[in-house]
Structures are given as C-alpha cells and as structure tokens.
Design a protein around this motif. Structure first.
Motif, PDB file in Angstrom:
ATOM      1  N   GLY A  25      -2.180  -4.521   5.688  1.00 57.61           N
ATOM      2  CA  GLY A  25      -2.015  -4.040   7.055  1.00 57.61           C
ATOM      3  C   GLY A  25      -1.855  -2.530   7.038  1.00 57.61           C
ATOM      4  N   SER A  26      -1.255  -2.000   8.095  1.00 53.16           N
ATOM      5  CA  SER A  26      -1.217  -0.551   8.257  1.00 53.16           C
ATOM      6  C   SER A  26       0.059   0.060   7.684  1.00 53.16           C
ATOM      7  N   ILE A  27       0.323  -0.231   6.418  1.00 49.57           N
ATOM      8  CA  ILE A  27       1.488   0.369   5.764  1.00 49.57           C
ATOM      9  C   ILE A  27       1.037   1.011   4.460  1.00 49.57           C
ATOM     10  N   THR A  28       1.620   2.156   4.129  1.00 52.67           N
ATOM     11  CA  THR A  28       1.227   2.875   2.915  1.00 52.67           C
ATOM     12  C   THR A  28       2.264   2.626   1.821  1.00 52.67           C
ATOM     13  N   PRO A  29       1.859   2.830   0.551  1.00 53.93           N
ATOM     14  CA  PRO A  29       2.829   2.700  -0.545  1.00 53.93           C
ATOM     15  C   PRO A  29       4.032   3.629  -0.326  1.00 53.93           C
ATOM     16  N   GLU A  30       3.772   4.836   0.195  1.00 53.35           N
ATOM     17  CA  GLU A  30       4.856   5.804   0.424  1.00 53.35           C
ATOM     18  C   GLU A  30       5.893   5.253   1.414  1.00 53.35           C
ATOM     19  N   GLN A  31       5.407   4.586   2.459  1.00 52.30           N
ATOM     20  CA  GLN A  31       6.327   4.012   3.446  1.00 52.30           C
ATOM     21  C   GLN A  31       7.183   2.911   2.817  1.00 52.30           C
ATOM     22  N   ILE A  32       6.551   2.100   1.975  1.00 50.64           N
ATOM     23  CA  ILE A  32       7.285   1.010   1.307  1.00 50.64           C
ATOM     24  C   ILE A  32       8.350   1.596   0.381  1.00 50.64           C
ATOM     25  N   ILE A  33       7.971   2.614  -0.386  1.00 50.08           N
ATOM     26  CA  ILE A  33       8.918   3.254  -1.316  1.00 50.08           C
ATOM     27  C   ILE A  33      10.093   3.835  -0.533  1.00 50.08           C
ATOM     28  N   GLU A  34       9.798   4.485   0.579  1.00 52.20           N
ATOM     29  CA  GLU A  34      10.857   5.117   1.387  1.00 52.20           C
ATOM     30  C   GLU A  34      11.858   4.084   1.877  1.00 52.20           C
ATOM     31  N   THR A  56       0.919  -4.674  -3.853  1.00 53.67           N
ATOM     32  CA  THR A  56       1.650  -5.736  -4.535  1.00 53.67           C
ATOM     33  C   THR A  56       3.019  -5.218  -4.957  1.00 53.67           C
ATOM     34  N   LEU A  57       4.043  -6.031  -4.727  1.00 61.38           N
ATOM     35  CA  LEU A  57       5.397  -5.696  -5.155  1.00 61.38           C
ATOM     36  C   LEU A  57       5.846  -6.710  -6.200  1.00 61.38           C
ATOM     37  N   ASN A  58       6.440  -6.211  -7.291  1.00 62.06           N
ATOM     38  CA  ASN A  58       7.046  -7.080  -8.290  1.00 62.06           C
ATOM     39  C   ASN A  58       8.543  -7.085  -8.029  1.00 62.06           C
ATOM     40  N   LEU A  59       9.078  -8.263  -7.734  1.00 63.36           N
ATOM     41  CA  LEU A  59      10.468  -8.371  -7.325  1.00 63.36           C
ATOM     42  C   LEU A  59      11.249  -9.303  -8.235  1.00 63.36           C
ATOM     43  N   HIS A  60      12.494  -8.950  -8.466  1.00 64.57           N
ATOM     44  CA  HIS A  60      13.427  -9.840  -9.159  1.00 64.57           C
ATOM     45  C   HIS A  60      14.458 -10.247  -8.116  1.00 64.57           C
ATOM     46  N   CYS A  61      14.464 -11.516  -7.747  1.00 64.11           N
ATOM     47  CA  CYS A  61      15.314 -11.966  -6.644  1.00 64.11           C
ATOM     48  C   CYS A  61      16.528 -12.718  -7.155  1.00 64.11           C
ATOM     49  N   GLN A  62      17.650 -12.468  -6.517  1.00 63.72           N
ATOM     50  CA  GLN A  62      18.908 -13.093  -6.880  1.00 63.72           C
ATOM     51  C   GLN A  62      19.448 -13.847  -5.659  1.00 63.72           C
ATOM     52  N   ASP A  84      14.086  -4.738 -15.275  1.00 62.76           N
ATOM     53  CA  ASP A  84      12.874  -4.997 -16.072  1.00 62.76           C
ATOM     54  C   ASP A  84      11.588  -4.571 -15.362  1.00 62.76           C
ATOM     55  N   GLY A  85      11.576  -3.409 -14.753  1.00 64.42           N
ATOM     56  CA  GLY A  85      10.371  -2.929 -14.079  1.00 64.42           C
ATOM     57  C   GLY A  85      10.119  -3.558 -12.713  1.00 64.42           C
ATOM     58  N   CYS A  86      11.043  -4.398 -12.253  1.00 65.17           N
ATOM     59  CA  CYS A  86      10.922  -5.025 -10.935  1.00 65.17           C
ATOM     60  C   CYS A  86      11.976  -4.432 -10.008  1.00 65.17           C
ATOM     61  N   MET A 114       4.247   6.776  -8.597  1.00 62.60           N
ATOM     62  CA  MET A 114       4.361   5.376  -8.162  1.00 62.60           C
ATOM     63  C   MET A 114       5.375   4.636  -9.034  1.00 62.60           C
ATOM     64  N   PRO A 115       6.321   3.931  -8.409  1.00 59.32           N
ATOM     65  CA  PRO A 115       7.257   3.137  -9.218  1.00 59.32           C
ATOM     66  C   PRO A 115       6.538   1.953  -9.873  1.00 59.32           C
ATOM     67  N   LEU A 116       7.101   1.461 -10.955  1.00 58.82           N
ATOM     68  CA  LEU A 116       6.499   0.337 -11.689  1.00 58.82           C
ATOM     69  C   LEU A 116       6.370  -0.916 -10.839  1.00 58.82           C
ATOM     70  N   TRP A 117       7.290  -1.126  -9.916  1.00 61.30           N
ATOM     71  CA  TRP A 117       7.336  -2.363  -9.135  1.00 61.30           C
ATOM     72  C   TRP A 117       6.329  -2.410  -8.002  1.00 61.30           C
ATOM     73  N   LEU A 118       5.600  -1.311  -7.777  1.00 55.78           N
ATOM     74  CA  LEU A 118       4.649  -1.258  -6.666  1.00 55.78           C
ATOM     75  C   LEU A 118       3.257  -0.951  -7.193  1.00 55.78           C
ATOM     76  N   LYS A 119       2.263  -1.647  -6.683  1.00 52.21           N
ATOM     77  CA  LYS A 119       0.887  -1.423  -7.149  1.00 52.21           C
ATOM     78  C   LYS A 119      -0.085  -1.531  -5.977  1.00 52.21           C
ATOM     79  N   GLN A 120      -0.916  -0.515  -5.822  1.00 55.42           N
ATOM     80  CA  GLN A 120      -1.951  -0.544  -4.781  1.00 55.42           C
ATOM     81  C   GLN A 120      -3.132  -1.355  -5.323  1.00 55.42           C
ATOM     82  N   THR A 121      -3.616  -2.312  -4.536  1.00 60.73           N
ATOM     83  CA  THR A 121      -4.770  -3.117  -4.946  1.00 60.73           C
ATOM     84  C   THR A 121      -5.854  -2.966  -3.877  1.00 60.73           C
ATOM     85  N   PRO A 122      -7.070  -3.423  -4.164  1.00 63.86           N
ATOM     86  CA  PRO A 122      -8.136  -3.314  -3.142  1.00 63.86           C
ATOM     87  C   PRO A 122      -7.802  -4.068  -1.851  1.00 63.86           C
ATOM     88  N   THR A 123      -6.976  -5.121  -1.948  1.00 57.01           N
ATOM     89  CA  THR A 123      -6.680  -5.928  -0.758  1.00 57.01           C
ATOM     90  C   THR A 123      -5.371  -5.543  -0.078  1.00 57.01           C
TER      91      THR A 123
END
Length: 97
Positions: free
Chosen positions: A84-93, A13-19, A32-34, A1-10
């Motif tokens: 919803g119906s998305i997995t961490p793997e799909q987000i990473i891809e 969560t994605l940690n993003l650095h936006c420009q 910085d891990g985002c 799992m990358p640092l910027w992605l975290k599976q939670t019970p709900t």
C-alpha cells in the motif's frame, strides 16, 4: 535499513519476534535481527496473530487487509508483509525501538 525490514517487489516485509501474554502490546527492542514485539493476547486460538495484525494496522495507519502474515503462524518468529502507500522510512519511524 534495519535488519528486520526488507523492501520487496510486492511490498515491505517485517521480521518479528513476538512475545504473547504480555501486559501491554508494544515494541520492546531487537532480538536476533528481528523486531521484538510484546503482545497482550495469549498464544492460543490465533489470538496473538490477530492482535499483531490489528495492532500493526493501527500503528502504521494501514488497512488491515494490506497486512499479511507470510510465515510463523504457530511460532514466535513471524514474517509479515505490508503493501500500500507506506514507505520503509515511515515504518521505521513508527516501529523503531
């Protein structure tokens, strides 16, 4: 799992650095891990946040109402939750730099 992605019970969560104010909205790498995302919208009147949520919705093919900005409303560092119906793997891809 990358640092910027975290599976939670709900959801996921994605940690993003936006420009804001970039030429194109796209993933540009890691910072910085985002996950660093450049946004075409300017950082005023919530435009960058709105663009981020609609862009994530399109990229991940998740309805926008299933994506929520948890923190970072007025900051470059943002936490976004997706459920919803998305997995961490799909987000990473889709979002990996």
């Amino acid at each position: 799992m990358p640092l910027w992605l975290k599976q939670t019970p709900t959801g996921i969560t994605l940690n993003l650095h936006c420009q804001p104010g970039a030429k194109l909205t796209k993933v540009v790498g890691l910072h910085d891990g985002c996950l660093k995302i450049s946004l075409q919208a300017p950082a005023l009147e919530n435009k960058a946040n709105e663009m981020l949520l609609s862009w994530l919705s399109k990229q991940l093919r998740v309805p926008q109402k299933q994506i929520q900005l948890l923190s970072g409303q007025n900051s470059r560092i943002k936490r976004v939750e997706i459920w919803g119906s998305i997995t961490p793997e799909q987000i990473i891809e889709v979002l990996s730099p």
